[in-house]
Write an enzyme that holds these catalytic residues in place. Structure first.
Site, mmCIF file in Angstrom:
data_model
loop_
_atom_site.group_PDB
_atom_site.id
_atom_site.type_symbol
_atom_site.label_atom_id
_atom_site.label_comp_id
_atom_site.label_asym_id
_atom_site.label_seq_id
_atom_site.Cartn_x
_atom_site.Cartn_y
_atom_site.Cartn_z
ATOM 1 N N GLU A 70 46.880 48.335 92.154
ATOM 2 C CA GLU A 70 47.492 49.669 92.024
ATOM 3 C C GLU A 70 46.480 50.727 91.592
ATOM 4 O O GLU A 70 46.806 51.673 90.884
ATOM 5 C CB GLU A 70 48.691 49.641 91.068
ATOM 6 N N GLY A 71 45.247 50.561 92.006
ATOM 7 C CA GLY A 71 44.167 51.471 91.633
ATOM 8 C C GLY A 71 43.451 50.933 90.415
ATOM 9 O O GLY A 71 44.043 50.797 89.342
#
Length: 593
Positions: free
Chosen positions: A437-438
């Site tokens: 998610e980053g």
């Protein structure tokens, strides 16, 4: 052997005392007593159904054969029980079969799920993220057809972003979507690292896929979002013919082994556009931002499980004598909990967990305001606050969860390094949360590069102003004044760091990039400190008449003092690192590495 008991008393404190919910439309029926019952039942389900599958799921992992993925023994039955009890529908819209509970309660339940079995939690978690993206951007026809089955858990969901040649830089993606005469699209391309991309627990899987239309402009401005089901539903809403979607392989990973991480192929797969053409990133960011807060909650859940395991072991393991003299002379040795270094481990984990829980519920409560408030000004301010806090929650909570898991292993010593007690699994499982998610580095760049300067820094005020007001009102308080004064120095460091970065970044963006990771940690520690001060304020006011709860409030005060005196001073070193600038970091030529 892993153990877990839901920290219900602290959850009630955060939910009802620290962050009492404002009156919002649709929440009138959710009394504190009802919410407490939900949390109690969730705690039972997680500890009795999910926790026993955690170690066995890690040991067995997922199995892949001829495009079919089989989850570990017991997962399919647990998933059915999870959905039958309505846990996946907790905070979904009643219009689609959800229960409409506050986001605050949903995040606390999510914490319990992650503490007991983070691999299991990814399956319903991805479905809820896909639900959010569709609810915000899909047509009414798609929402009415798909969302009820996703909310019920009959159909699962995924997000398909990453490709072999592009992760963070989605502007490079190559998956194509060709319009068809019937209004659908034909998608062709490959995606990797797709959590829950294929499994045997739901009768259908709804993939949200980023792809390019033939006339798409280059870069992220040319990305569209499509709904691509595993099975094409018939007119009665039943899974029909197999779509052109297949799992080519599953990854063999360091942790979360019971979660199927898939390589997905789309070969002329039939899909439908979600939202407007070339606006897919807007829709996907609804899902990604929700998932980033959920990933932060994963870090908190792991941290709580690690703390509970370390406490149990510290009270049971006999080694040596206290430096101050035998504390348990009737025993062959003292339990290791008497030793200062063990206390440092346990207090650090406790301070992290309770501080993160308080901060996470604060953000979740503001999410409820952004979603339900009838006051447009309040909604706008809530969205600004959420934008600032999302990268902090994602990165800080996962960093601290991993740190807590490692502290637990250290507390166990050699017994933490072997598999018997489950601590090493917590380390492995928690490591991914700092990446997906980053990555946390990307979260830091997002904070300093996008969120901090947005609207001339207006979003920062949503945090800075209440903090300054609290300091002004309580710095001479007879109960917590000294803690407030210590915290004020930390907040001053945050203000100085913010000004330094804002000034330097105007001339050289690399200066902001060089400071980003330290700045996010500094900001996060100050945010936790603010939660601890507010908690201490409440505890001080209630301690005299607390009765049976006196021990709880006393512990709050002691832990608040530990955080302010032993952890928050780290911000001084972080400020010094930030102010040193980029020079030493960027001086070497590429060839010198």
């Amino acid at each position: 052997m892993q153990t877990y008991t839901a920290p219900l008393r602290d959850m009630r404190f955060v939910l009802h005392e620290l962050h009492p919910a404002p009156a919002l439309p649709g929440h009138e029926e959710f009394t504190p007593e009802l919410l407490d019952t939900v949390l109690e039942e969730a705690g039972k389900f997680c500890s009795e159904v999910l926790l026993p599958l955690n170690a066995s799921g890690d040991e067995e992992g997922c199995h892949y054969e001829n495009g079919v993925v089989r989850t570990p023994k017991g997962f399919k039955e647990a998933y059915a029980a999870f959905n039958e009890a309505g846990w996946g529908a907790l905070n979904a819209d009643p219009a689609y079969g959800g229960q409409g509970l506050p986001e605050t309660v949903a995040k606390l339940v999510e914490e319990m799920i992650c503490a007991c079995n983070i691999s299991f939690g990814l399956y319903p978690g991805l479905t809820h993220g896909a639900y959010l993206a569709m609810k915000s951007h899909a047509s009414d026809e798609l929402k009415d057809f798909y969302l009820p089955k996703m909310v019920s858990g009959e159909w699962a969901g995924t997000m398909c972003l990453t490709e072999p040649h592009c992760g963070t830089d989605l502007g490079l993606l190559r998956t194509k979507a060709i319009p068809q005469e019937d209004g659908s699209y034909s998608l062709t391309g490959s995606k990797i690292f797709i959590s829950a991309g294929e499994h045997d627990m739901a009768e259908n899987i709804i993939h949200l896929v980023l792809a390019r239309l033939p006339d798409a402009p280059s870069g992220v401005k040319g990305i569209s979002l499509f709904l691509v089901p595993k099975f094409l539903p018939d007119e009665n809403g039943k899974p029909g013919a197999r779509n052109g979607v297949s799992c080519a392989a599953i990854e063999h990973k360091m942790g979360i082994k019971a979660s199927a991480t898939c390589q997905m192929n789309f070969d002329d797969a039939k899909g439908w556009l979600v939202g407007a053409p070339h606006k897919g990133m807007q829709a996907m960011f609804v899902m990604m931002n929700s998932e980033r807060l959920s990933v932060g909650t994963q870090g908190l859940g792991i941290g709580e499980a690690a703390y509970q395991g370390a406490v149990a072991y510290s009270k049971d393991r006999l080694q040596g004598r206290s430096l101050a003299g035998a504390k348990y002379p009737e025993k062959a040795a003292d339990p290791i909990i008497v030793h200062p270094d063990i206390r440092r481990n346990l207090m650090t984990m406790r301070a992290y967990n309770e501080g993160c829980r308080a901060l996470g519920v604060w953000v979740a409560g503001v999410m409820d305001i952004a979603e339900r408030s009838g006051d447009e000004k309040a909604k706008a301010e809530a969205e600004e606050f959420i934008a600032i806090m999302t990268p902090i929650v994602k990165a800080l909570f996962t960093d601290l969860g991993f740190e807590s898991a490692n502290l637990a292993v250290q507390t166990y010593g050699g017994h933490g390094y072997i598999r018997d007690h489950g601590m090493e699994q917590l380390v492995r499982d928690s490591r991914i949360a700092m990446i997906y998610e980053g990555t946390n580095g990307i979260q830091a760049l997002d904070l300093v590069g996008r969120k901090m300067p947005a609207n001339m820094g207006r979003g920062l005020r949503r945090f800075f102003h209440p903090v300054q007001e609290f300091i002004d009102e309580n710095q001479n308080d007879p109960g917590i004044g000294k803690l407030v004064q210590g915290f004020a120095r930390g907040f001053g460091a945050l203000q100085l760091a913010t000004s330094f970065i804002a000034e330097k970044a105007l001339k050289d963006p690399e200066e902001a990039g060089a400071a980003a990771t330290e700045y996010l940690r500094l900001f996060g520690l100050v945010a936790l400190g603010f939660m601890w001060l507010r908690s201490a304020k409440i505890a001080t006011g209630k301690l005299a008449d607390a009765g049976a709860d006196a021990g709880f409030y006393k512990t709050k005060l002691v832990t608040a003092r530990f955080f302010i005196e032993r952890i928050l001073p780290q911000v001084g070193a972080l400020l010094a690192s930030i102010k040193s600038g980029k020079a030493a970091m960027m001086a070497l030529e590429d060839e010198a590495f």
